[in-house]
Write a protein that holds these residues in place. Sequence first.
Motif, PDB file in Angstrom:
ATOM      1  N   LEU A   1       1.392  10.139   9.663  1.00  0.00           N
ATOM      2  CA  LEU A   1       0.732   8.829   9.608  1.00  0.00           C
ATOM      3  C   LEU A   1       0.717   8.264   8.191  1.00  0.00           C
ATOM      4  CD1 LEU A   1      -2.162   9.161  12.195  1.00  0.00           C
ATOM      5  CD2 LEU A   1       0.048   8.045  12.426  1.00  0.00           C
ATOM      6  N   HIS A   2       0.775   9.123   7.190  1.00  0.00           N
ATOM      7  CA  HIS A   2       0.925   8.644   5.817  1.00  0.00           C
ATOM      8  C   HIS A   2       2.247   7.878   5.703  1.00  0.00           C
ATOM      9  CE1 HIS A   2       0.544   9.810   1.245  1.00  0.00           C
ATOM     10  NE2 HIS A   2       0.963   8.578   1.404  1.00  0.00           N
ATOM     11  N   PHE A   3       3.291   8.466   6.274  1.00  0.00           N
ATOM     12  CA  PHE A   3       4.605   7.823   6.199  1.00  0.00           C
ATOM     13  C   PHE A   3       4.634   6.521   7.006  1.00  0.00           C
ATOM     14  CE2 PHE A   3       9.024   7.245   7.644  1.00  0.00           C
ATOM     15  CZ  PHE A   3       9.603   7.071   6.406  1.00  0.00           C
ATOM     16  N   VAL A   4       4.099   6.567   8.225  1.00  0.00           N
ATOM     17  CA  VAL A   4       4.130   5.368   9.072  1.00  0.00           C
ATOM     18  C   VAL A   4       3.213   4.288   8.504  1.00  0.00           C
ATOM     19  CG1 VAL A   4       3.646   4.455  11.374  1.00  0.00           C
ATOM     20  CG2 VAL A   4       4.691   6.706  11.119  1.00  0.00           C
ATOM     21  N   GLY A   5       1.972   4.645   8.205  1.00  0.00           N
ATOM     22  CA  GLY A   5       0.971   3.654   7.796  1.00  0.00           C
ATOM     23  C   GLY A   5       1.232   3.089   6.418  1.00  0.00           C
ATOM     24  N   ALA A   6       1.405   3.986   5.440  1.00  0.00           N
ATOM     25  CA  ALA A   6       1.585   3.508   4.069  1.00  0.00           C
ATOM     26  C   ALA A   6       3.037   3.102   3.829  1.00  0.00           C
ATOM     27  CB  ALA A   6       1.171   4.599   3.082  1.00  0.00           C
ATOM     28  N   GLY A   7       3.972   3.924   4.307  1.00  0.00           N
ATOM     29  CA  GLY A   7       5.383   3.666   4.031  1.00  0.00           C
ATOM     30  C   GLY A   7       5.957   2.538   4.873  1.00  0.00           C
ATOM     31  N   LEU A   8       6.009   2.733   6.193  1.00  0.00           N
ATOM     32  CA  LEU A   8       6.688   1.758   7.050  1.00  0.00           C
ATOM     33  C   LEU A   8       5.894   0.468   7.226  1.00  0.00           C
ATOM     34  CD1 LEU A   8       8.246   4.069   9.800  1.00  0.00           C
ATOM     35  CD2 LEU A   8       9.234   3.248   7.646  1.00  0.00           C
ATOM     36  N   PHE A   9       4.591   0.595   7.599  1.00  0.00           N
ATOM     37  CA  PHE A   9       3.785  -0.617   7.799  1.00  0.00           C
ATOM     38  C   PHE A   9       3.660  -1.402   6.491  1.00  0.00           C
ATOM     39  CE2 PHE A   9       1.203  -0.705  11.906  1.00  0.00           C
ATOM     40  CZ  PHE A   9       2.134   0.016  12.605  1.00  0.00           C
ATOM     41  N   GLY A  10       3.661  -0.686   5.380  1.00  0.00           N
ATOM     42  CA  GLY A  10       3.566  -1.370   4.097  1.00  0.00           C
ATOM     43  C   GLY A  10       4.850  -2.117   3.800  1.00  0.00           C
ATOM     44  N   MET A  11       5.989  -1.412   3.978  1.00  0.00           N
ATOM     45  CA  MET A  11       7.262  -2.030   3.642  1.00  0.00           C
ATOM     46  C   MET A  11       7.559  -3.210   4.556  1.00  0.00           C
ATOM     47  SD  MET A  11      10.917  -0.210   3.072  1.00  0.00           S
ATOM     48  CE  MET A  11      11.523  -0.566   4.694  1.00  0.00           C
ATOM     49  N   ALA A  12       7.046  -3.162   5.784  1.00  0.00           N
ATOM     50  CA  ALA A  12       7.339  -4.224   6.745  1.00  0.00           C
ATOM     51  C   ALA A  12       6.964  -5.604   6.218  1.00  0.00           C
ATOM     52  CB  ALA A  12       6.605  -3.952   8.059  1.00  0.00           C
ATOM     53  N   HIS A  13       5.978  -5.692   5.357  1.00  0.00           N
ATOM     54  CA  HIS A  13       5.581  -7.035   4.902  1.00  0.00           C
ATOM     55  C   HIS A  13       5.509  -7.162   3.380  1.00  0.00           C
ATOM     56  CE1 HIS A  13       1.007  -6.359   4.509  1.00  0.00           C
ATOM     57  NE2 HIS A  13       1.596  -5.200   4.580  1.00  0.00           N
TER      58      HIS A  13
END
Lengths: 238, 445
Positions: free
Chosen positions: B299-311
């Motif tokens: 969830l660190h990768f999904v939340g901080a990494g992917l969800f962050g990079m998305a916007h």
Amino acid sequence: MSEKTAKLIFWIGTLSSLVLFLALTVDTTAQFAALTHADRLDEQVVAGKRAFERRNCNDCHTILGFGGYYAPDLTRAYLRLGEDAIKRRLEHPEVAFADSYRKMPQQNLTPAEVADITAFLKWVANIENHDWPPQDSVARWKRSTERMLAAAALSPGAALVEQENCLTCHSVGGRGESKGPRLEWIAGSRDSAWIAEYLADPQKLAPGSEMPDYAHLSPGQRQMIGEFIAAIAAGRGR
Amino acid sequence: MTHKTQSVAYPYFVVALLLFGLQVVMGLWLGIQYFVTVPQSVVDVFPFATARAMHTNLLVLWLLLGFMGATYYLVPEETGTDIAWPKVAWAQLVILSLTGVIALVGFFFGWTQGKPLLEIPRPLDVLVVIGALMFLANVGMTMFRARRWTAIQGSLLGGLVFLAVMYLFGMPFYRNLAEDWYYWWWVIHLWVEGAWELIAAAMTAFILIKLTGVERKVVEKWLYVELGLFLFTGIAGTGHHYYWLGAPKYWLWVGGIFSALEPLPIALMVWDTWRDVRHRTTPLRPRLTWVYLVGMVVLHFVGAGLFGMAHTLPQVNYYTHGSQVTVSHGHLAFYGAYVLLNLTFFYLAIPRIKGFRDGEYDERSGHLGFWLTSMGVVGMSLAFGVAGVLQSYLERYLGQPYMVAQDPIRFWMAIVAAHGVLVVAGVVVIVKHLLTLRSVTVQAA
């Protein structure tokens, strides 16, 4: 990879990013005065910022897009709403949002605080921030409204707006003043019938408004103004 | 547990967990206010703004207390000595907890600095600084006396000093709003994508060594690379907050490019954990600690990494900035990166502090708590995401007035609040479980 390489990656990565960041910070600091029009940042604006913080406005509203997401962004509120509407919301939120499903607290601001916060919002509205937010983008207002006005130049509603000097208080496209709300913004949430009724007696629908009444116009004329304003509304094909 | 003074960590964990419970209850109330009309009389006394200040400050306070407790547990084992001044550690906890309580009560009566996330008034900031100095002095002294340096210690101490120094930038009154936000991000961004990542990387490396028995040399080597990447992308990546606040245009390039790289160090952390787990020399026990560890890394990768990079790309951010999209990313990132980190550490440390044999405990309700909370937070973030995309389209793109655009969003905020109920339930289970951990052997007997 050896431990030595790993350590090297750490130091090069950290220091290169840090140097770049600090160098740009120095440059940005030098440019802030021009980009934010710091020459207009007087004591009243600062007093307004203090009042804005004291009342914790920023935990419901965003400003420059930062803060709470519970209420509208305030970056361009001055250009969108105009001075009068801002003051009414600050003085009597319980009246201004009586019909709204979301309320603003009555914090009993002093008249000085109301004036200061308004001055603060006026200064913020002119910060040059690459035309954000998009919904208040002056460039977009201009483009869409110019097209509309060209088509509406012959419309009786547009003619009445000119004849009654609405733009000495309101703005539309790139013209007008920020005493009252921007015309394109009004019909985002109201229809032409409401506007026509409002023109007859503003006090009835928005108590405390400084808008004069247009009872001297015929109901048909008021309806035409309403239809013109509805036609240029934000959120309808802008 | 190898040293007696490590047990000072326990009261930190207890206070942190209680504040965590309060934080999520406040969060649920915030969610409800988005789809229910709260009467004017209630709004006048307890507005959304006050509840939000409480929700966010409780988060920061409990996470920091968790980090501090974890530090007090970790440092003696790393240095091989006791904490220099255990009584100071206690005094520090009392000071910081009191500051927190005064701040929360103060918020209710309108005593605030009025800056989001940094609402604690300036006189209380002094107490925070005193608490932080006591902490740094204590940790620094312990390490200094031991004269034994490990990469984990260095990362931890570096992160803690970095954290404390950055806090100072949030304290002054700035006349210029643009400048104010510029330095506000030195606190907020350089905490969560700088200082806190150093602390998190150190705590994770410690947990991995303890749980897998993998050789320290290997873990520490990759720690250097991770930290280098975190700081390389994180420091200049602060630029993704500078797009629309009145700063020069080059931030769009700097912010966009550096933040596009931000998922890299987290991906490395995921790979790192996976490799250590594969090469483990000890069995996967207790299972619950593993569930938390894997949950955290993913969830660190999904939340901080992917969800962050998305916007973070300027072209996207122009429409999503300051919308519920940010909220979606914020909730999942904090949960994945820091909430689960603290909880993993608590599950590692508490059984050892209590002296359970092999660190084993009755883990059943811990699993229930993990799944309730995680499903709640993931579901909530997805619902926030839908609300945010709607908001970006209706308000930002079509140009509808804010309140008109909010109308269809209310449904999704009800979905958010429904998941909030799951989160509150899950957190209650976790807090109760952690505070009443029992050894399996005792139960068998």
